[in-house]
Enzyme design. Structure first.
Site, mmCIF file in Angstrom:
data_model
loop_
_atom_site.group_PDB
_atom_site.id
_atom_site.type_symbol
_atom_site.label_atom_id
_atom_site.label_comp_id
_atom_site.label_asym_id
_atom_site.label_seq_id
_atom_site.Cartn_x
_atom_site.Cartn_y
_atom_site.Cartn_z
ATOM 1 N N CYS A 172 1.897 12.825 -13.299
ATOM 2 C CA CYS A 172 3.059 12.247 -13.996
ATOM 3 C C CYS A 172 3.733 11.268 -13.045
ATOM 4 O O CYS A 172 3.385 11.243 -11.854
ATOM 5 C CB CYS A 172 4.023 13.365 -14.431
ATOM 6 N N CYS A 221 3.293 12.646 -7.819
ATOM 7 C CA CYS A 221 2.467 13.549 -8.605
ATOM 8 C C CYS A 221 1.167 12.848 -9.015
ATOM 9 O O CYS A 221 1.139 11.640 -9.231
ATOM 10 C CB CYS A 221 3.232 13.973 -9.870
ATOM 11 N N CYS A 233 3.501 19.555 -8.816
ATOM 12 C CA CYS A 233 4.680 18.745 -9.127
ATOM 13 C C CYS A 233 5.795 19.602 -9.729
ATOM 14 O O CYS A 233 5.562 20.337 -10.692
ATOM 15 C CB CYS A 233 4.261 17.665 -10.119
ATOM 16 N N HIS A 274 0.802 -1.229 0.000
ATOM 17 C CA HIS A 274 0.000 0.000 0.000
ATOM 18 C C HIS A 274 0.831 1.273 0.000
ATOM 19 O O HIS A 274 0.314 2.346 0.307
ATOM 20 C CB HIS A 274 -0.947 -0.005 1.211
ATOM 21 N N CYS A 299 6.309 18.249 -13.667
ATOM 22 C CA CYS A 299 5.378 18.538 -14.776
ATOM 23 C C CYS A 299 4.642 19.853 -14.566
ATOM 24 O O CYS A 299 3.948 20.343 -15.455
ATOM 25 C CB CYS A 299 4.359 17.403 -14.913
HETATM 26 C C1 BV8 Z 1 -8.011 -2.635 -5.407
HETATM 27 C C2 BV8 Z 1 -3.040 2.831 2.376
HETATM 28 C C3 BV8 Z 1 -8.599 -2.865 -7.689
HETATM 29 C C4 BV8 Z 1 -3.787 4.102 2.629
HETATM 30 C C5 BV8 Z 1 -4.726 1.084 2.473
HETATM 31 C C6 BV8 Z 1 -11.971 -7.710 -3.622
HETATM 32 C C7 BV8 Z 1 -10.931 -7.716 -4.541
HETATM 33 C C8 BV8 Z 1 -10.280 -6.538 -4.874
HETATM 34 C C9 BV8 Z 1 -10.654 -5.323 -4.265
HETATM 35 C C10 BV8 Z 1 -11.694 -5.317 -3.365
HETATM 36 C C11 BV8 Z 1 -12.337 -6.495 -3.043
HETATM 37 N N1 BV8 Z 1 -13.299 -6.187 -2.142
HETATM 38 C C12 BV8 Z 1 -13.265 -4.862 -1.867
HETATM 39 C C13 BV8 Z 1 -12.311 -4.307 -2.619
HETATM 40 C C14 BV8 Z 1 -12.012 -2.884 -2.628
HETATM 41 C C15 BV8 Z 1 -10.998 -2.463 -1.568
HETATM 42 C C16 BV8 Z 1 -11.190 -3.131 -0.229
HETATM 43 O O1 BV8 Z 1 -10.508 -4.084 0.120
HETATM 44 N N2 BV8 Z 1 -12.127 -2.606 0.541
HETATM 45 C C17 BV8 Z 1 -12.356 -3.137 1.865
HETATM 46 C C18 BV8 Z 1 -12.612 -1.980 2.827
HETATM 47 C C19 BV8 Z 1 -13.544 -4.057 1.791
HETATM 48 N N3 BV8 Z 1 -9.646 -2.724 -2.009
HETATM 49 C C20 BV8 Z 1 -9.056 -1.775 -2.742
HETATM 50 O O2 BV8 Z 1 -9.596 -0.756 -3.104
HETATM 51 C C21 BV8 Z 1 -7.612 -2.041 -3.125
HETATM 52 N N4 BV8 Z 1 -7.473 -1.805 -4.530
HETATM 53 O O3 BV8 Z 1 -8.563 -3.645 -5.117
HETATM 54 O O4 BV8 Z 1 -7.882 -2.174 -6.690
HETATM 55 C C22 BV8 Z 1 -8.234 -2.180 -8.921
HETATM 56 C C23 BV8 Z 1 -7.612 -2.921 -9.926
HETATM 57 C C24 BV8 Z 1 -7.292 -2.267 -11.108
HETATM 58 C C25 BV8 Z 1 -7.550 -0.903 -11.274
HETATM 59 C C26 BV8 Z 1 -8.131 -0.168 -10.242
HETATM 60 C C27 BV8 Z 1 -8.487 -0.804 -9.056
HETATM 61 C C28 BV8 Z 1 -6.681 -1.058 -2.447
HETATM 62 C C29 BV8 Z 1 -6.664 -1.301 -0.964
HETATM 63 C C30 BV8 Z 1 -5.554 -0.454 -0.324
HETATM 64 C C31 BV8 Z 1 -6.178 0.613 0.539
HETATM 65 N N5 BV8 Z 1 -5.098 1.344 1.253
HETATM 66 N N6 BV8 Z 1 -3.705 1.731 3.039
HETATM 67 C C32 BV8 Z 1 -3.777 4.478 4.081
HETATM 68 O O5 BV8 Z 1 -3.304 3.691 4.937
HETATM 69 O O6 BV8 Z 1 -4.226 5.604 4.370
HETATM 70 S S1 BV8 Z 1 -5.513 -0.132 3.327
HETATM 71 C C33 BV8 Z 1 -5.498 0.292 5.010
HETATM 72 O O7 BV8 Z 1 -6.226 -0.759 5.633
HETATM 73 C C34 BV8 Z 1 -4.159 0.244 5.735
HETATM 74 O O8 BV8 Z 1 -3.072 -0.082 4.911
HETATM 75 C C35 BV8 Z 1 -4.381 -0.908 6.736
HETATM 76 O O9 BV8 Z 1 -3.227 -1.564 7.092
HETATM 77 C C36 BV8 Z 1 -5.216 -1.698 5.850
HETATM 78 C C37 BV8 Z 1 -5.834 -2.951 6.205
HETATM 79 O O10 BV8 Z 1 -6.318 -2.946 7.476
HETATM 80 P P1 BV8 Z 1 -5.555 -3.806 8.580
HETATM 81 O O11 BV8 Z 1 -4.093 -3.717 8.377
HETATM 82 O O12 BV8 Z 1 -6.164 -5.135 8.634
HETATM 83 O O13 BV8 Z 1 -5.875 -2.938 9.808
HETATM 84 P P2 BV8 Z 1 -7.239 -2.922 10.603
HETATM 85 O O14 BV8 Z 1 -7.261 -1.683 11.409
HETATM 86 O O15 BV8 Z 1 -8.364 -3.237 9.675
HETATM 87 O O16 BV8 Z 1 -7.108 -4.188 11.578
HETATM 88 C C38 BV8 Z 1 -6.133 -4.164 12.581
HETATM 89 C C39 BV8 Z 1 -6.257 -5.499 13.293
HETATM 90 O O17 BV8 Z 1 -5.240 -5.558 14.256
HETATM 91 C C40 BV8 Z 1 -7.593 -5.674 14.008
HETATM 92 O O18 BV8 Z 1 -8.090 -6.962 13.732
HETATM 93 C C41 BV8 Z 1 -7.204 -5.541 15.491
HETATM 94 O O19 BV8 Z 1 -7.983 -6.375 16.312
HETATM 95 C C42 BV8 Z 1 -5.779 -5.993 15.477
HETATM 96 N N7 BV8 Z 1 -4.941 -5.406 16.519
HETATM 97 C C43 BV8 Z 1 -5.032 -4.160 17.050
HETATM 98 N N8 BV8 Z 1 -4.042 -3.981 17.949
HETATM 99 C C44 BV8 Z 1 -3.316 -5.143 17.970
HETATM 100 C C45 BV8 Z 1 -3.885 -6.049 17.069
HETATM 101 N N9 BV8 Z 1 -3.393 -7.288 16.865
HETATM 102 C C46 BV8 Z 1 -2.303 -7.642 17.583
HETATM 103 N N10 BV8 Z 1 -1.699 -6.820 18.478
HETATM 104 C C47 BV8 Z 1 -2.177 -5.578 18.695
HETATM 105 N N11 BV8 Z 1 -1.558 -4.775 19.598
#
Ligand code: BV8
Length: 265
Positions: A128, A125, A164, A117, A167
């Site tokens: 570009c 940018c 940028c 990610h 560009c």
């Molecule tokens: C894409 C960067 C396609 C930004 C992030 C099926 C297939 C493909 C795509 C999808 C699909 N279904 C849905 C989608 C769309 C979407 C998606 O997944 N949506 C979700 C909400 C349902 N996916 C996308 O859009 C991805 N792109 O598929 O593109 C495509 C193809 C061609 C052309 C165009 C498009 C892009 C996804 C990337 C999003 N960007 N990050 C930013 O961070 O600001 S994701 C973001 O969530 C973070 O990176 C974070 O790490 C990530 C995932 O969450 P987790 O890491 O799991 O974190 P979370 O808080 O959820 O959970 C933490 C866990 O830790 C909890 O369970 C908690 O209990 C536990 N915990 C807490 N403390 C502790 C602990 N465990 C142990 N010890 C502790 N101390």
């Protein structure tokens, strides 16, 4: 725990999926679950191209705060234990969803970790391929922070967001992958090649993730298809429905900062 530790010593090929929970012990809020991010806006609403188009200043405000927090944070014992495992086991490969830079700062060998990610510390940018890192990025961040401090409203207007230098047309944005954006194809290709390079994977570590974000979460199933036994580390109560854990898998409930060094020692 001991049966897992024995299995791990007998695992030549190990894959790990690392989520925001890995960095929670370093004080960085996660997106969901225990200690989830709360902002005046839902983090997921801000991590999209639409949000940036509508209000680039507000999105930059969100990322400026996260950059500052990540810069303050320190890698925790789990980051170091994973880096140590990588040095010990050449066929250990990690997939990180995190953008906080803590695995890199823990010395995780770069050839044995992929960042799906992007990274909070890179700027790119919107029109570009120009990407900015390090000192140049820090200069831009300083300018953005100053503009924010002097802005009349609670966030930057688009006018204050730099364009940028290459560009001169595109607004500069955080070098991360937003929801709805494609993941870096070269990274996906190299991960596919690693997974397919051998008939099996022995262990799949799933550390600190709600397993809701795709396609990252799909790597758990890919490892299972390669006969991997799955070991989940999460602070929350087990939610087998989410991960489809089977008899031969493990679920270690607790803080990744405590559990992971114990598991990998
Ligand atoms: C894409 C960067 C396609 C930004 C992030 C099926 C297939 C493909 C795509 C999808 C699909 N279904 C849905 C989608 C769309 C979407 C998606 O997944 N949506 C979700 C909400 C349902 N996916 C996308 O859009 C991805 N792109 O598929 O593109 C495509 C193809 C061609 C052309 C165009 C498009 C892009 C996804 C990337 C999003 N960007 N990050 C930013 O961070 O600001 S994701 C973001 O969530 C973070 O990176 C974070 O790490 C990530 C995932 O969450 P987790 O890491 O799991 O974190 P979370 O808080 O959820 O959970 C933490 C866990 O830790 C909890 O369970 C908690 O209990 C536990 N915990 C807490 N403390 C502790 C602990 N465990 C142990 N010890 C502790 N101390």
């Amino acid at each position: 725990m001991s049966d897992f530790q024995i299995h791990l010593t007998e695992s030549p090929r190990i894959l790990a999926l690392l989520g925001a929970g890995l960095s929670a012990p370093s004080g960085l809020p996660t997106f969901r679950g225990a200690g989830g991010l709360w902002w005046m806006h839902d983090a997921k609403q801000l991590s999209t191209p639409q949000a940036f188009d509508e209000n680039p200043g507000l999105v930059w405000e969100f990322y400026l705060e996260r950059r500052a927090a990540a810069k303050e944070a320190r890698p925790n014992a789990a980051h170091f234990a994973l880096a140590e495992l990588a040095r010990r086991v050449p066929e250990f490969n990690a997939i990180s969803m995190n953008i906080d830079g803590l695995s890199e700062r823990a010395g995780h060998p770069p050839a044995q970790i992929s960042f799906l990610h992007g990274n909070l510390f890179s700027i790119r940018c919107t029109t570009c391929p120009h990407t900015i890192h390090d000192e140049a990025a820090e200069a831009i961040i300083a300018a953005l922070t100053t503009a924010l401090a002097h802005s009349s409203t609670s966030n930057l207007s688009a006018a204050s967001v730099p364009t940028c230098p290459a560009c001169h047309t595109g607004l500069l944005r955080p070098g991360v992958v937003w929801f709805g954006e494609a993941l870096p194809s070269a990274t996906l290709a190299s991960l596919y090649a690693w997974i397919e390079a051998a008939p099996s994977i022995d262990t799949m570590l799933v550390i600190g993730t709600s397993a809701e974000v795709y396609p990252a979460t799909a790597y758990i199933e890919a490892a299972r298809k390669k006969l991997a036994r799955v070991a989940v580390v999460n602070i929350e109560q087990e939610d087998p429905g989410l991960l489809g854990l089977e008899e031969q898998d493990w679920y270690f409930q607790g803080d990744a900062g405590d559990l992971v060094p114990e598991m990998l020692k």
